[in-house]
Design an enzyme around this catalytic site. Sequence first.
Site, PDB file in Angstrom:
ATOM      1  N   ASP A  55       0.756   5.702  17.870  1.00  0.00           N
ATOM      2  CA  ASP A  55       0.671   5.903  16.426  1.00  0.00           C
ATOM      3  C   ASP A  55       1.028   7.340  16.022  1.00  0.00           C
ATOM      4  O   ASP A  55       1.548   7.556  14.935  1.00  0.00           O
ATOM      5  CB  ASP A  55      -0.770   5.579  15.962  1.00  0.00           C
ATOM      6  CG  ASP A  55      -0.862   5.429  14.453  1.00  0.00           C
ATOM      7  OD1 ASP A  55      -0.024   4.701  13.887  1.00  0.00           O
ATOM      8  OD2 ASP A  55      -1.748   6.050  13.836  1.00  0.00           O
ATOM      9  N   HIS A  92       5.200  11.646  15.486  1.00  0.00           N
ATOM     10  CA  HIS A  92       4.946  12.912  14.783  1.00  0.00           C
ATOM     11  C   HIS A  92       4.842  14.116  15.721  1.00  0.00           C
ATOM     12  O   HIS A  92       5.501  15.131  15.522  1.00  0.00           O
ATOM     13  CB  HIS A  92       3.665  12.816  13.958  1.00  0.00           C
ATOM     14  CG  HIS A  92       3.611  11.638  13.037  1.00  0.00           C
ATOM     15  ND1 HIS A  92       4.692  11.250  12.278  1.00  0.00           N
ATOM     16  CD2 HIS A  92       2.625  10.763  12.757  1.00  0.00           C
ATOM     17  CE1 HIS A  92       4.349  10.186  11.561  1.00  0.00           C
ATOM     18  NE2 HIS A  92       3.119   9.872  11.844  1.00  0.00           N
ATOM     19  N   ASP A 149       0.823  -1.221   0.000  1.00  0.00           N
ATOM     20  CA  ASP A 149       0.000   0.000   0.000  1.00  0.00           C
ATOM     21  C   ASP A 149       0.854   1.268   0.000  1.00  0.00           C
ATOM     22  O   ASP A 149       0.618   2.191  -0.782  1.00  0.00           O
ATOM     23  CB  ASP A 149      -0.888  -0.050   1.263  1.00  0.00           C
ATOM     24  CG  ASP A 149      -1.734   1.180   1.417  1.00  0.00           C
ATOM     25  OD1 ASP A 149      -2.622   1.376   0.576  1.00  0.00           O
ATOM     26  OD2 ASP A 149      -1.498   1.958   2.358  1.00  0.00           O
ATOM     27  N   LEU A 150       1.847   1.309   0.860  1.00  0.00           N
ATOM     28  CA  LEU A 150       2.652   2.522   0.967  1.00  0.00           C
ATOM     29  C   LEU A 150       3.424   2.791  -0.328  1.00  0.00           C
ATOM     30  O   LEU A 150       3.503   3.927  -0.807  1.00  0.00           O
ATOM     31  CB  LEU A 150       3.649   2.387   2.139  1.00  0.00           C
ATOM     32  CG  LEU A 150       4.465   3.629   2.445  1.00  0.00           C
ATOM     33  CD1 LEU A 150       3.580   4.750   2.965  1.00  0.00           C
ATOM     34  CD2 LEU A 150       5.560   3.330   3.449  1.00  0.00           C
ATOM     35  N   ALA A 151       3.971   1.724  -0.912  1.00  0.00           N
ATOM     36  CA  ALA A 151       4.713   1.883  -2.165  1.00  0.00           C
ATOM     37  C   ALA A 151       3.792   2.403  -3.264  1.00  0.00           C
ATOM     38  O   ALA A 151       4.153   3.311  -4.021  1.00  0.00           O
ATOM     39  CB  ALA A 151       5.332   0.548  -2.576  1.00  0.00           C
ATOM     40  N   ARG A 152       2.588   1.867  -3.323  1.00  0.00           N
ATOM     41  CA  ARG A 152       1.659   2.244  -4.402  1.00  0.00           C
ATOM     42  C   ARG A 152       1.090   3.649  -4.201  1.00  0.00           C
ATOM     43  O   ARG A 152       0.911   4.392  -5.135  1.00  0.00           O
ATOM     44  CB  ARG A 152       0.527   1.215  -4.496  1.00  0.00           C
ATOM     45  CG  ARG A 152       1.018  -0.169  -4.955  1.00  0.00           C
ATOM     46  CD  ARG A 152      -0.049  -1.236  -4.903  1.00  0.00           C
ATOM     47  NE  ARG A 152      -1.159  -0.932  -5.791  1.00  0.00           N
ATOM     48  CZ  ARG A 152      -2.321  -0.444  -5.391  1.00  0.00           C
ATOM     49  NH1 ARG A 152      -2.545  -0.200  -4.123  1.00  0.00           N
ATOM     50  NH2 ARG A 152      -3.256  -0.193  -6.257  1.00  0.00           N
TER      51      ARG A 152
HETATM   52  P1  NAP Z   1       1.270  -3.772   3.036  1.00  0.00           P
HETATM   53  O1  NAP Z   1       0.329  -3.127   2.075  1.00  0.00           O
HETATM   54  O2  NAP Z   1       0.772  -4.906   3.881  1.00  0.00           O
HETATM   55  O3  NAP Z   1       2.519  -4.274   2.179  1.00  0.00           O
HETATM   56  C1  NAP Z   1       3.494  -5.117   2.716  1.00  0.00           C
HETATM   57  C2  NAP Z   1       4.507  -5.446   1.637  1.00  0.00           C
HETATM   58  O4  NAP Z   1       5.443  -6.383   2.162  1.00  0.00           O
HETATM   59  C3  NAP Z   1       3.914  -6.059   0.409  1.00  0.00           C
HETATM   60  O5  NAP Z   1       4.567  -5.544  -0.735  1.00  0.00           O
HETATM   61  C4  NAP Z   1       4.237  -7.538   0.581  1.00  0.00           C
HETATM   62  O6  NAP Z   1       4.296  -8.101  -0.683  1.00  0.00           O
HETATM   63  C5  NAP Z   1       5.595  -7.447   1.246  1.00  0.00           C
HETATM   64  N1  NAP Z   1       5.954  -8.646   2.010  1.00  0.00           N
HETATM   65  C6  NAP Z   1       5.228  -9.259   2.980  1.00  0.00           C
HETATM   66  N2  NAP Z   1       5.883 -10.333   3.443  1.00  0.00           N
HETATM   67  C7  NAP Z   1       7.054 -10.420   2.748  1.00  0.00           C
HETATM   68  C8  NAP Z   1       8.158 -11.305   2.762  1.00  0.00           C
HETATM   69  N3  NAP Z   1       8.196 -12.357   3.584  1.00  0.00           N
HETATM   70  N4  NAP Z   1       9.174 -11.060   1.927  1.00  0.00           N
HETATM   71  C9  NAP Z   1       9.156  -9.995   1.079  1.00  0.00           C
HETATM   72  N5  NAP Z   1       8.146  -9.129   1.013  1.00  0.00           N
HETATM   73  C10 NAP Z   1       7.097  -9.331   1.830  1.00  0.00           C
HETATM   74  O7  NAP Z   1       1.920  -2.721   4.026  1.00  0.00           O
HETATM   75  P2  NAP Z   1       2.116  -1.150   3.798  1.00  0.00           P
HETATM   76  O8  NAP Z   1       0.872  -0.466   4.225  1.00  0.00           O
HETATM   77  O9  NAP Z   1       2.640  -0.914   2.441  1.00  0.00           O
HETATM   78  O10 NAP Z   1       3.205  -0.818   4.914  1.00  0.00           O
HETATM   79  C11 NAP Z   1       4.570  -1.151   4.771  1.00  0.00           C
HETATM   80  C12 NAP Z   1       5.313  -0.599   5.989  1.00  0.00           C
HETATM   81  O11 NAP Z   1       5.138   0.808   6.037  1.00  0.00           O
HETATM   82  C13 NAP Z   1       4.778  -1.127   7.321  1.00  0.00           C
HETATM   83  O12 NAP Z   1       5.845  -1.201   8.235  1.00  0.00           O
HETATM   84  C14 NAP Z   1       3.809  -0.025   7.762  1.00  0.00           C
HETATM   85  O13 NAP Z   1       3.659   0.023   9.160  1.00  0.00           O
HETATM   86  C15 NAP Z   1       4.540   1.197   7.253  1.00  0.00           C
HETATM   87  N6  NAP Z   1       3.681   2.366   7.013  1.00  0.00           N
HETATM   88  C16 NAP Z   1       2.654   2.291   6.118  1.00  0.00           C
HETATM   89  C17 NAP Z   1       1.875   3.410   5.878  1.00  0.00           C
HETATM   90  C18 NAP Z   1       0.752   3.391   4.869  1.00  0.00           C
HETATM   91  O14 NAP Z   1       0.146   4.439   4.650  1.00  0.00           O
HETATM   92  N7  NAP Z   1       0.470   2.266   4.239  1.00  0.00           N
HETATM   93  C19 NAP Z   1       2.131   4.600   6.563  1.00  0.00           C
HETATM   94  C20 NAP Z   1       3.204   4.655   7.466  1.00  0.00           C
HETATM   95  C21 NAP Z   1       3.967   3.527   7.672  1.00  0.00           C
HETATM   96  P3  NAP Z   1       4.057  -9.672  -1.001  1.00  0.00           P
HETATM   97  O15 NAP Z   1       2.827 -10.086  -0.279  1.00  0.00           O
HETATM   98  O16 NAP Z   1       3.960  -9.675  -2.481  1.00  0.00           O
HETATM   99  O17 NAP Z   1       5.274 -10.349  -0.506  1.00  0.00           O
END
Ligand code: NAP
Length: 484
Positions: A235, A240, A21-24
């Site tokens: 959080d 922040h 989600d964050l990457a996208r």
């Molecule tokens: P997410 O949507 O659940 O994405 C998690 C990513 O990790 C997916 O690309 C998943 O891809 C990959 N992944 C999971 N298990 C893996 C493994 N064993 N090996 C390699 N890749 C793996 O999470 P997110 O929201 O993007 O958040 C990512 C981080 O950023 C977290 O620590 C979160 O707390 C932090 N964060 C997020 C936000 C936000 O707005 N989303 C904001 C602040 C901080 P596959 O399933 O394809 O492996």
Amino acid sequence: MVSRVIPVDNFDLVIFGGTGDLARRKILPGLFRRFRAGQMPEDARVIAAARSEHDDASYRSEIEAAIKEFGGAESKDRKGLKAFLERLHYVAVDARGDGGWQQLKDLMRDGVVRAFYFSVAPGLFGDLAERLHTHGIADRDSRLVVEKPFGRDLKSARALNATLADHFNEDQIYRIDHYLGKETVQNLMAVRFANVLFEPLWNSHYVDHIQITVAETVGVGGRGSYYDKSGAMRDMVQNHLMQLLCLIAMEPPNQFEADAVRDEKLKVIRALQPIDSHHIVRGQYEASEKTASYREDVENPKSTTESFIALRATIANWRWAGVPFYLRTGKRLKARSSEINVVFKDLGHSIFEGDEARHRNVLTIRLQPNEGIDLQVTIKEPGPGGMRLIDVPLDMTFAQALGDEADDVTDAYERLIMDVIRGNQTLFMRGDEVEAAWAWTDPLIEGWEARHDVPKVYDTGSSGPEDSLMLMHRDGRRWRDIKG
Ligand code: NAP
């Protein structure tokens, strides 16, 4: 005015969690904007890594859709988008397995900056760091970006720091707090340290109190199960709001350099005093006609996690002795608004007959909406009728003051990623800062857990629980209105 974009060094940026989600939503649309602005070198590359099966083509089409959804007006530049997508590569890698790592190694180039963005759950940081080293992909010059949450208490933050330290030095680690990447937050430092006007007044002789509010209108959304284990303190406040507090309260660093700035922030955190329970108010939002209650959102009818918190902090040093810092943040409040208000003392005596209001200068630093800074000053109300005084804002909304250039204000994530490539850690949290922040918040959390404190309910669309208003009323002060 034409903004200056200074290209960064050539790089290979690997995003672990590149399908997430964050990457996208943030990282890739942000990189696209930097690419369009001409800041990414011609052959800089972004390599996404996650477990899902993709080849470059299928990954690119997934990210094309994401950028069209989240990239704003710029994503209409089809030619630019196509050129950017050609910079993207994908490698299937499991953080806990051995497949894919050799392929990743073969893709990486020598002689360019190597940066690794851990956009995955913190439980995978250790596995990734270790494999990057055993496969010879990361070296002493590589940079590592890690996301929040950085631990959930002092113990876990220490453990995470230790895990990363097994493979990376502190000067390679970039702990992101995207609030620090906001234009206004950096402007706060410029206002404080590049103007003669404010610094002489920036102390307990002239400042009555400080307010920091981060209000959201959204609920916990799809993050319910994560959020219920965390709450507003972990959080939002521990990272922040405390970072904002540090930038307001810190002493001037001797230069604008990473460790000089972070040393000063650390001193502030260490000078924060413990807080009595009656100076902390926790809340949970109620259901409205259209939206569910907090407990319904997190599917935990007995949850005692807070979706709102307000507190009164004090800093034990000469500059801030006796000046309260009121912090509040919450979900489902009346408007989406983040601002810092520095409220100066009143004059104590008015020479204007009939003027009984206690006029105060207030410096407002608005992070959202309409990033900008304004200064409330007292002037004569225009027109006849004698000396009636009114308070008006000297408005420095960037959109008005800077015209087209304000449209160019870089989003926090883009700026921070470019800082990583430049090797500039000023806007990133150092390990000892994060630990000190937990060392302050842990006892507060343990305190309410030991008291079995139950959060006060508040109406969706309100300013939070009544008790949070009382927190300031008791001191003869009031919160500034939450305005969107
Ligand atoms: P997410 O949507 O659940 O994405 C998690 C990513 O990790 C997916 O690309 C998943 O891809 C990959 N992944 C999971 N298990 C893996 C493994 N064993 N090996 C390699 N890749 C793996 O999470 P997110 O929201 O993007 O958040 C990512 C981080 O950023 C977290 O620590 C979160 O707390 C932090 N964060 C997020 C936000 C936000 O707005 N989303 C904001 C602040 C901080 P596959 O399933 O394809 O492996």
